[in-house]
Design a protein around this motif. Structure first.
Motif, mmCIF file in Angstrom:
data_model
loop_
_atom_site.group_PDB
_atom_site.id
_atom_site.type_symbol
_atom_site.label_atom_id
_atom_site.label_comp_id
_atom_site.label_asym_id
_atom_site.label_seq_id
_atom_site.Cartn_x
_atom_site.Cartn_y
_atom_site.Cartn_z
ATOM 1 N N LEU A 56 0.772 -1.260 -0.123
ATOM 2 C CA LEU A 56 -0.142 -0.006 0.197
ATOM 3 C C LEU A 56 0.770 1.097 0.012
ATOM 4 O O LEU A 56 0.579 2.425 -0.779
ATOM 5 C CB LEU A 56 -0.957 -0.089 1.208
ATOM 6 C CG LEU A 56 -2.220 -1.036 1.205
ATOM 7 C CD1 LEU A 56 -2.879 -1.181 2.469
ATOM 8 C CD2 LEU A 56 -3.289 -0.472 0.245
ATOM 9 N N GLU A 57 1.929 1.381 0.805
ATOM 10 C CA GLU A 57 2.636 2.335 0.850
ATOM 11 C C GLU A 57 3.463 2.760 -0.500
ATOM 12 O O GLU A 57 3.604 3.613 -0.732
ATOM 13 C CB GLU A 57 3.706 2.240 2.017
ATOM 14 C CG GLU A 57 4.579 3.401 2.378
ATOM 15 C CD GLU A 57 5.599 3.131 3.465
ATOM 16 O OE1 GLU A 57 6.549 4.103 3.684
ATOM 17 O OE2 GLU A 57 5.361 2.185 4.297
ATOM 18 N N SER A 58 3.893 1.696 -0.931
ATOM 19 C CA SER A 58 4.632 1.806 -2.233
ATOM 20 C C SER A 58 3.843 2.303 -3.281
ATOM 21 O O SER A 58 4.398 2.722 -4.409
ATOM 22 C CB SER A 58 5.170 0.520 -2.659
ATOM 23 O OG SER A 58 4.430 -0.589 -3.106
ATOM 24 N N ARG A 59 2.579 2.191 -3.361
ATOM 25 C CA ARG A 59 1.586 2.408 -4.517
ATOM 26 C C ARG A 59 0.746 3.490 -4.048
ATOM 27 O O ARG A 59 -0.268 3.720 -5.055
ATOM 28 C CB ARG A 59 0.966 1.260 -4.903
ATOM 29 C CG ARG A 59 1.990 0.479 -5.708
ATOM 30 C CD ARG A 59 1.463 -0.835 -6.172
ATOM 31 N NE ARG A 59 2.516 -1.633 -6.834
ATOM 32 C CZ ARG A 59 3.738 -2.064 -6.703
ATOM 33 N NH1 ARG A 59 4.104 -1.776 -5.449
ATOM 34 N NH2 ARG A 59 4.435 -2.691 -7.436
ATOM 35 N N GLY A 60 0.913 4.244 -3.191
ATOM 36 C CA GLY A 60 0.099 5.235 -2.892
ATOM 37 C C GLY A 60 -1.244 4.780 -2.106
ATOM 38 O O GLY A 60 -2.415 4.543 -2.785
ATOM 39 N N GLY A 61 -1.337 4.465 -0.973
ATOM 40 C CA GLY A 61 -2.392 4.083 -0.350
ATOM 41 C C GLY A 61 -3.756 4.537 -0.513
ATOM 42 O O GLY A 61 -4.789 3.791 -0.694
ATOM 43 N N ASP A 62 -3.869 5.899 -0.262
ATOM 44 C CA ASP A 62 -5.205 6.569 -0.660
ATOM 45 C C ASP A 62 -5.927 6.178 -2.007
ATOM 46 O O ASP A 62 -6.950 5.986 -2.027
ATOM 47 C CB ASP A 62 -4.837 8.076 -0.636
ATOM 48 C CG ASP A 62 -4.617 8.548 0.717
ATOM 49 O OD1 ASP A 62 -4.700 7.899 1.683
ATOM 50 O OD2 ASP A 62 -4.230 9.744 1.069
ATOM 51 N N LYS A 63 -5.199 5.859 -3.035
ATOM 52 C CA LYS A 63 -5.522 5.589 -4.459
ATOM 53 C C LYS A 63 -6.134 4.185 -4.431
ATOM 54 O O LYS A 63 -7.112 4.079 -4.903
ATOM 55 C CB LYS A 63 -4.405 5.849 -5.683
ATOM 56 C CG LYS A 63 -3.978 7.361 -5.704
ATOM 57 C CD LYS A 63 -3.255 7.347 -6.835
ATOM 58 C CE LYS A 63 -2.705 8.677 -7.015
ATOM 59 N NZ LYS A 63 -1.357 8.991 -8.169
ATOM 60 N N LEU A 64 -5.328 3.282 -3.703
ATOM 61 C CA LEU A 64 -5.985 1.967 -3.539
ATOM 62 C C LEU A 64 -6.933 1.909 -2.635
ATOM 63 O O LEU A 64 -7.890 1.191 -2.920
ATOM 64 C CB LEU A 64 -4.660 1.077 -3.014
ATOM 65 C CG LEU A 64 -3.348 0.867 -4.188
ATOM 66 C CD1 LEU A 64 -2.430 -0.044 -3.282
ATOM 67 C CD2 LEU A 64 -4.109 0.131 -5.243
ATOM 68 N N LEU A 65 -7.238 2.635 -1.610
ATOM 69 C CA LEU A 65 -8.012 2.575 -0.796
ATOM 70 C C LEU A 65 -9.448 3.042 -1.323
ATOM 71 O O LEU A 65 -10.565 2.777 -1.140
ATOM 72 C CB LEU A 65 -7.963 3.448 0.399
ATOM 73 C CG LEU A 65 -6.915 2.637 1.387
ATOM 74 C CD1 LEU A 65 -6.853 3.532 2.586
ATOM 75 C CD2 LEU A 65 -7.416 1.192 1.971
#
Length: 230
Positions: A178-187
């Motif tokens: 999540l941190e490596s890919r931008g957690g907000d976008k994944l959430l």
């Protein structure tokens, strides 16, 4: 009589939560972790099975395959490195689980006992995963297909199989991803607005291991916050 349960990958995250969910008054659990052996070694599953069989007094009633790896493998890697990573993920996530499933089925057939298999797969089995995780998605799809095959093949013998497909779950692996890919976008892709807790997956695993009705054998259960609805 206590239910004897073998769990792999139980040192942290989902596996640890599953192990903790069982009541020691009615279950006896052998919770295996990486310190018990590297599942990338094809000889290890047999050794782990034999060790658990002894620890559980010669009887295993439930097998829960949870151990797995989630490692990047870009297609730009050199051929030998890409193939080695593919094979490592397949060996740990799928082949080792298949080896243990085979031993469990043969054990129940030899003893005439009923038994249950719970395989922790992934949302990726249905939805796919990132461009650097072909191998992960393929291994989990294989696990789902294997579970269905076991259920169809041995239901009449009282051998039942279930698969659970979490989406992102708040474990060490997921946190890093999540941190490596931008957690907000994944959430934002999860209608529930949060990733699953390991305890939520554990509730389902415990149900399948102990309480799910026989007619549910072959079921594939999703835990992904409606991020992939089948």
């Amino acid at each position: 009589m206590k239910t004897h349960i073998l769990i792999t990958g139980a040192s942290r995250g989902i596996g640890a939560a599953i192990a903790a969910s069982f009541d020691p008054a009615i279950t006896k659990v052998d919770a295996l972790s990486s310190k018990d052996g590297d599942l990338n070694d094809p000889a290890v599953p047999a050794r782990l099975w034999d060790s658990a069989f002894e620890a559980l007094n010669g009887r295993i009633d439930v097998l829960i395959n949870n151990a797995g790896v989630f490692e990047e493998n870009p297609i730009s890697r050199p051929d030998d490195e890409w193939l080695a990573s593919w094979n490592r993920t397949m060996q740990i996530n799928l082949t080792a689980s298949a080896d243990l499933c085979r031993r469990a089925v043969r054990h129940w057939q030899a003893s005439g006992a009923s038994g249950r298999i719970v395989n922790i797969a992934s949302r990726a089995a249905h939805r796919g995963d990132s461009p650097t995780h072909w191998h992960y998605a393929a291994s989990k799809a294989g696990m789902v297909a294997m579970t269905k095959t076991i259920a169809r093949a041995y239901a009449r013998e009282g051998i039942y199989a279930f698969a659970i497909c979490p989406g992102f779950t708040m474990t060490g692996m997921a946190e890093e991803y999540l941190e490596s890919r931008g957690g907000d976008k994944l959430l934002a892709d999860i209608p529930l607005g949060k990733v699953a807790d390991p305890e939520e997956v554990a509730i389902m695993a415990k149900f399948c291991a102990l309480d799910a009705p026989p007619s549910m054998t072959g079921a594939v259960l999703d835990v992904n916050g409606a991020s992939y609805v089948r």
